[in-house]
Write a protein that holds these residues in place. Structure first.
Motif, PDB file in Angstrom:
ATOM      1  N   UNK A 167      38.058  47.726  27.328  1.00  0.00           N
ATOM      2  CA  UNK A 167      38.867  46.851  28.171  1.00  0.00           C
ATOM      3  C   UNK A 167      39.511  45.750  27.340  1.00  0.00           C
ATOM      4  N   UNK A 168      40.792  45.528  27.551  1.00  0.00           N
ATOM      5  CA  UNK A 168      41.488  44.390  26.958  1.00  0.00           C
ATOM      6  C   UNK A 168      41.324  43.155  27.845  1.00  0.00           C
ATOM      7  N   UNK A 169      41.581  43.331  29.143  1.00  0.00           N
ATOM      8  CA  UNK A 169      41.489  42.210  30.071  1.00  0.00           C
ATOM      9  C   UNK A 169      41.392  42.739  31.505  1.00  0.00           C
ATOM     10  N   UNK A 170      41.027  41.851  32.414  1.00  0.00           N
ATOM     11  CA  UNK A 170      40.955  42.160  33.835  1.00  0.00           C
ATOM     12  C   UNK A 170      41.837  41.180  34.583  1.00  0.00           C
ATOM     13  N   UNK A 171      42.728  41.701  35.418  1.00  0.00           N
ATOM     14  CA  UNK A 171      43.599  40.859  36.235  1.00  0.00           C
ATOM     15  C   UNK A 171      43.022  40.785  37.651  1.00  0.00           C
ATOM     16  N   UNK A 172      42.680  39.583  38.076  1.00  0.00           N
ATOM     17  CA  UNK A 172      42.193  39.356  39.433  1.00  0.00           C
ATOM     18  C   UNK A 172      43.385  38.904  40.271  1.00  0.00           C
ATOM     19  N   UNK A 173      43.852  39.789  41.154  1.00  0.00           N
ATOM     20  CA  UNK A 173      45.089  39.560  41.902  1.00  0.00           C
ATOM     21  C   UNK A 173      44.727  39.297  43.357  1.00  0.00           C
ATOM     22  N   UNK A 174      44.666  38.041  43.726  1.00  0.00           N
ATOM     23  CA  UNK A 174      44.268  37.672  45.085  1.00  0.00           C
ATOM     24  C   UNK A 174      45.457  37.565  46.036  1.00  0.00           C
ATOM     25  N   UNK A 175      46.656  37.449  45.487  1.00  0.00           N
ATOM     26  CA  UNK A 175      47.864  37.421  46.320  1.00  0.00           C
ATOM     27  C   UNK A 175      48.886  38.381  45.725  1.00  0.00           C
ATOM     28  N   UNK A 176      48.659  39.701  45.882  1.00  0.00           N
ATOM     29  CA  UNK A 176      49.502  40.699  45.216  1.00  0.00           C
ATOM     30  C   UNK A 176      50.948  40.629  45.686  1.00  0.00           C
ATOM     31  N   UNK A 177      51.866  40.813  44.741  1.00  0.00           N
ATOM     32  CA  UNK A 177      53.281  40.877  45.089  1.00  0.00           C
ATOM     33  C   UNK A 177      53.590  42.234  45.703  1.00  0.00           C
ATOM     34  N   UNK A 178      54.809  42.402  46.196  1.00  0.00           N
ATOM     35  CA  UNK A 178      55.196  43.643  46.872  1.00  0.00           C
ATOM     36  C   UNK A 178      55.217  44.827  45.924  1.00  0.00           C
ATOM     37  N   UNK A 179      55.223  44.589  44.629  1.00  0.00           N
ATOM     38  CA  UNK A 179      55.215  45.686  43.665  1.00  0.00           C
ATOM     39  C   UNK A 179      53.948  46.527  43.788  1.00  0.00           C
ATOM     40  N   UNK A 180      52.842  45.908  44.171  1.00  0.00           N
ATOM     41  CA  UNK A 180      51.563  46.596  44.196  1.00  0.00           C
ATOM     42  C   UNK A 180      51.346  47.325  45.519  1.00  0.00           C
ATOM     43  N   UNK A 181      50.560  48.407  45.440  1.00  0.00           N
ATOM     44  CA  UNK A 181      50.091  49.105  46.625  1.00  0.00           C
ATOM     45  C   UNK A 181      49.444  48.108  47.578  1.00  0.00           C
ATOM     46  N   UNK A 182      49.710  48.258  48.892  1.00  0.00           N
ATOM     47  CA  UNK A 182      49.177  47.320  49.888  1.00  0.00           C
ATOM     48  C   UNK A 182      47.701  47.541  50.164  1.00  0.00           C
TER      49      UNK A 182
END
Length: 830
Positions: A205-220
């Protein structure tokens, strides 16, 4: 004569002047200096210095910095714009500098790039977090306690994330989290089965992104948010890599390597790992039957787990640079596992508090697993301002064969056979993904649009044979269950920056199809009568929904900002929640899926704050989520449950079933600090408080409940004499409860020591996972008929020794900075 002499003199003078001019034009001078990180003050290795002639008459010249950030470059005499660049840092330009002698530019200080509207990066040698508009990014590679550990171990050290006793992953206390690999669903993530993370090495693993407010680009998908795991991919020219090996007790041996060969035309990368791991655990169940529901009023069960994991995994890929602005990347991932899980149950059965009988049950489950994934990625960068097009295709295949033998005997007061079963289960999964994303910068603004199609099929062939009358007979539960989840989506989003205010607005349209089909080995009527649940085992459900997102940021000053996010999410039930066939780990305590489950939908608001001082970074947020149709696992009362019944020796069968509740309101807050008071001491801590209120009923029973809980995490890293690093990670999760179950708090601590035996090349480490052997789940479940007191420990305390050898890599401080920019999806412009 004088005229001729003067003409000759003038000619010679002109020739000499022309010759000296040409000679002077070719003269070179040395330009030197040092490039350093603005915040940390450390030298930046491999920074590039480019000399550009504004007139275009001379070609570009330049070089790179050495290990100590120094450069010394021979440059032809002239006037240049000097550009100093380092990946993920804001470049610095010296315009119209005349080079007519040796020049020392001195110390050139570069700061983290602020070109991306969403990016507010926190830096320092030990800082592990980058804070952005919609996510926090954690650099896993800097955590000593993950050396020689698994991906599950690494995730358990990420703030806001908890990993429960069985490997289940939650974000802010909510288990409905979407897990991606390099921005996409992946066979490496086990198609949602997080147990696979206990088999993959953390050093991939390089890094982990914790996305609590995902933008519309991401799967819902994922009402709690998204965890995006970014794998390592070196950007340094040449051949480089690392090899790691570890040995632990209980048995935990692993060897893995990350290799990279990068040229001007292509980049070849690979991760290869071989592991052999034993994971012992235990459990305790004390069932007290309040009403007269069977032949016994109390049953105590002691359970021991002996799990052996062996396997091999590899990820091989190549990125080919078509030109300076476009590339195509192909990669193949493979995993092969051969596991064995032996579970033994010693059971004491009581009547009126008097021991009636003793039984012994042994379940031997083997698992042969093979996974394949092939992916293609195309990137075309139209310019240097972020105008680009990306396209992805991915196919994943997973096949698991699980032959199981179960035998249970009574050995007191008499010997007798209670049950003997054979199970042969084959689970096959296929998944196709097609995706394209287009990004168009427009000055301070940016527009983005794209689509994604994801088609997944999970097929489970389940054969249960029961030994009766001296022969094995195929049981009614035997079936083939096929589950399809197909999602098609389009999205667009727009962001802009107006002074100190930035915003990102997006809208995603998704169509979801959930389809199930059961092909029983007996008639469907016989099967449904046996299951005793009122739902359609063959279904085809379709859902069309809009999912808006709003992300705002206001910069109070350079190192302080406030963010506000809103998004709508969907939580789709996974295969094991849908499959209606009960587990066989116990004859008396079973889990059964529910084909009648619908997706849950949520709306969430998140208000965040960031403040940075020279040695201290503070982040915080408060959030609120309203979800309809939320999932809840409930334990049915045997007295009222027509599908439970009794075992042949008179014990009530207790079933657990997932259901859709009416609503869930969840709100909470979290705060995190990173404090680096001295070069030898680094501290960080986080605290998360949350409360949930659920309302709803099933089959006439009210399962509404309220739950208040919290968890905290602390990490301290100290450099001891002899340059030995010592790190301590401590975690505590407060008590939790739902409609039926109260769970006690859990405390665990990890320790690690690390020493560089050969600076920047060979590192040795020793770590202890769960120092006090306290990572146990203790629960009390109360229904009208049964009171269950239980304790469960997935894995006992672990000791591990590791060696990591790196070659031809930048020093460890600069590797941190390279991770700030990646070709992987997930580094949106906003």
């Amino acid at each position: 004569m004088n005229l001729r002499t003067n003409a000759l003199k003038n000619s010679l003078t002109g020739l000499l002047f022309l010759f000296s001019t040409l000679l002077f034009a070719q003269q070179e001078h040395t330009v030197s200096g040092t490039v350093v990180d603005k915040d940390a003050g450390i030298p930046l290795e491999y920074a590039t210095i480019t000399f550009k002639d504004p007139s275009g008459e001379l070609s570009d010249q330049g070089g790179v910095t050495d290990f100590d950030g120094n450069f010394s470059i021979e440059v032809k005499e002239g006037t240049y714009n000097i550009l100093v660049e380092y990946i993920s840092f804001k470049p610095k330009t010296f315009k119209n500098r005349t080079i007519n002698r040796d020049i020392d530019l001195g110390k050139i200080v570069l700061g983290i790039s602020a070109d991306n509207l969403d990016e507010v990066v926190v830096t320092a040698e030990t800082t592990q977090v980058d804070v952005r508009l919609d996510k926090k990014i954690y650099n896993i590679g800097k955590d000593l306690t993950t050396q020689g550990a698994t991906v599950s171990d690494a995730l358990s050290n990420v703030p806001s994330v908890t990993v429960d006793i069985e490997g289940g992953i939650s974000l802010r206390g909510n288990e409905n989290v979407r897990i991606l690999i390099n921005g996409k669903p992946s066979a490496m993530a086990g198609f949602g089965d997080t147990n696979v993370f206990q088999q993959l090495p953390a050093d991939a693993i390089e890094r982990v992104e914790v996305i609590t407010s995902p933008s519309a680009r991401y799967d819902a998908e994922g009402s709690a948010g998204i965890l995006n795991i970014i794998l390592k991919k070196e950007k340094t020219l040449g051949f480089n890599g690392s090899v790691s090996a570890n040995l632990g007790y209980p048995t935990n041996s692993q060897i893995s390597t990350n290799l990279n060969l990068r040229t001007d035309d292509y980049n070849i990368f690979t991760t290869i790992g071989r592991y052999y791991r034993n994971s012992p655990g235990n459990a305790y169940f004390n069932n007290t039957y309040v009403n007269d529901t069977g032949d016994f009023d109390r049953i105590i069960e002691d359970r021991e787990y002996d799990r052996l994991y062996t396997g091999f995994n590899t990820n091989v890929g190549m990125e080919y640079f078509l030109n300076d602005r476009s590339s195509i990347t192909g990669s193949v991932f493979m995993r092969f596992g051969d596991d064995k899980d032996v579970t033994t149950n010693n059971t004491d059965r009581f009547n009126n508090d008097v021991l009636d009988s003793k039984t012994y049950r042994e379940q031997i489950e083997k698992e042969s697993d093979e996974s394949y994934q092939g992916s293609l990625n195309y990137v075309n960068k139209f310019n240097d301002e972020g105008h680009k097009l990306t396209a992805d295709f991915q196919y994943s295949y997973d096949n698991e064969e699980r032959p199981t033998q179960i035998e249970e005997n009574q050995f007191s007061p008499v010997n007798s056979l209670l049950a003997r079963e054979r199970i042969f289960e084959v689970e096959t999964q296929n998944e196709y993904l097609i995706q394209a994303d287009y990004v168009l910068p427009m000055g301070e603004a940016q527009f983005e649009a794209g689509f994604r199609s994801n088609f997944e099929e999970e097929k489970t062939d389940y054969k249960l044979s029961i030994f009766e009358d001296n022969q094995y007979t195929l049981d009614t539960l035997s079936n083939v269950f096929t589950y399809n989840e197909n999602v098609n989506a389009v999205y667009s989003q727009y962001g802009n920056k107006l002074g100190d205010f930035s915003f990102l607005l997006g809208l995603r349209l998704e169509h979801t199809q959930l389809k199930g089909d059961i092909d029983p080995y007996y008639s469907e009527a016989v099967l449904e009568d046996f299951l005793q649940i009122d739902f359609d085992t063959n279904f085809d459900k379709n859902y069309l929904g809009l999912f808006p997102t709003v992300n705002l940021i206001y910069e109070l000053k350079e190192d302080e900002n406030i963010t506000l996010g809103y998004n709508r999410r969907i939580n789709r039930p996974r295969g094991w929640y849908i499959n209606p066939f009960p587990s066989r780990s116990s004859r008396t305590n079973v889990f059964q899926g529910n084909p009648d489950l619908d997706p849950a939908f949520s709306n969430q608001f998140d208000l965040g704050y960031l403040r940075k001082w020279e040695k201290l970074t503070l982040t915080g947020s408060v959030y609120y989520q309203h979800e309809t149709g939320s999932f809840e696992r409930v334990q049915l009362d045997p007295e009222e449950d027509e599908g439970s019944g009794l075992t042949k020796d008179g014990i009530p069968i207790v079933r657990m079933l997932p259901i859709n509740l009416a609503t869930e309101d969840r709100f909470g807050g979290e705060i995190g600090t990173i404090y680096n008071p001295a070069d030898w001491l680094r501290l960080n801590a986080s605290f998360n408080f949350f409360r949930s209120i659920k309302e709803g009923e099933y089959d006439g029973v009210d399962y509404g409940n309220e739950n208040t809980s919290w968890f905290g995490r602390f990490s301290g890293k100290v450099t001891l004499p002899g340059k030995i690093d010592w790190q301590t990670n401590a975690f505590y999760r407060g008590p939790t409860q739902n409609a039926q179950t109260e769970t006690e708090g859990i405390f665990s601590m990890n320790l690690a020591l690390s020493k560089e035996l050969i600076p920047n090349n060979l590192t040795a480490s020793f770590n202890i996972s769960d120092v006090f052997n306290s990572r146990k789940r203790r629960s009390l479940t109360i229904t009208d008929d049964v009171i269950t007191d239980s304790e469960f420990q997935w894995r006992v305390r672990q000791y591990t020794v590791s060696l990591i050898y790196r070659f031809n890599q930048p020093n460890k401080q600069n590797r941190r900075n390279e991770s700030g920019n990646s070709d992987f999806e997930g580094d949106d412009g906003f």
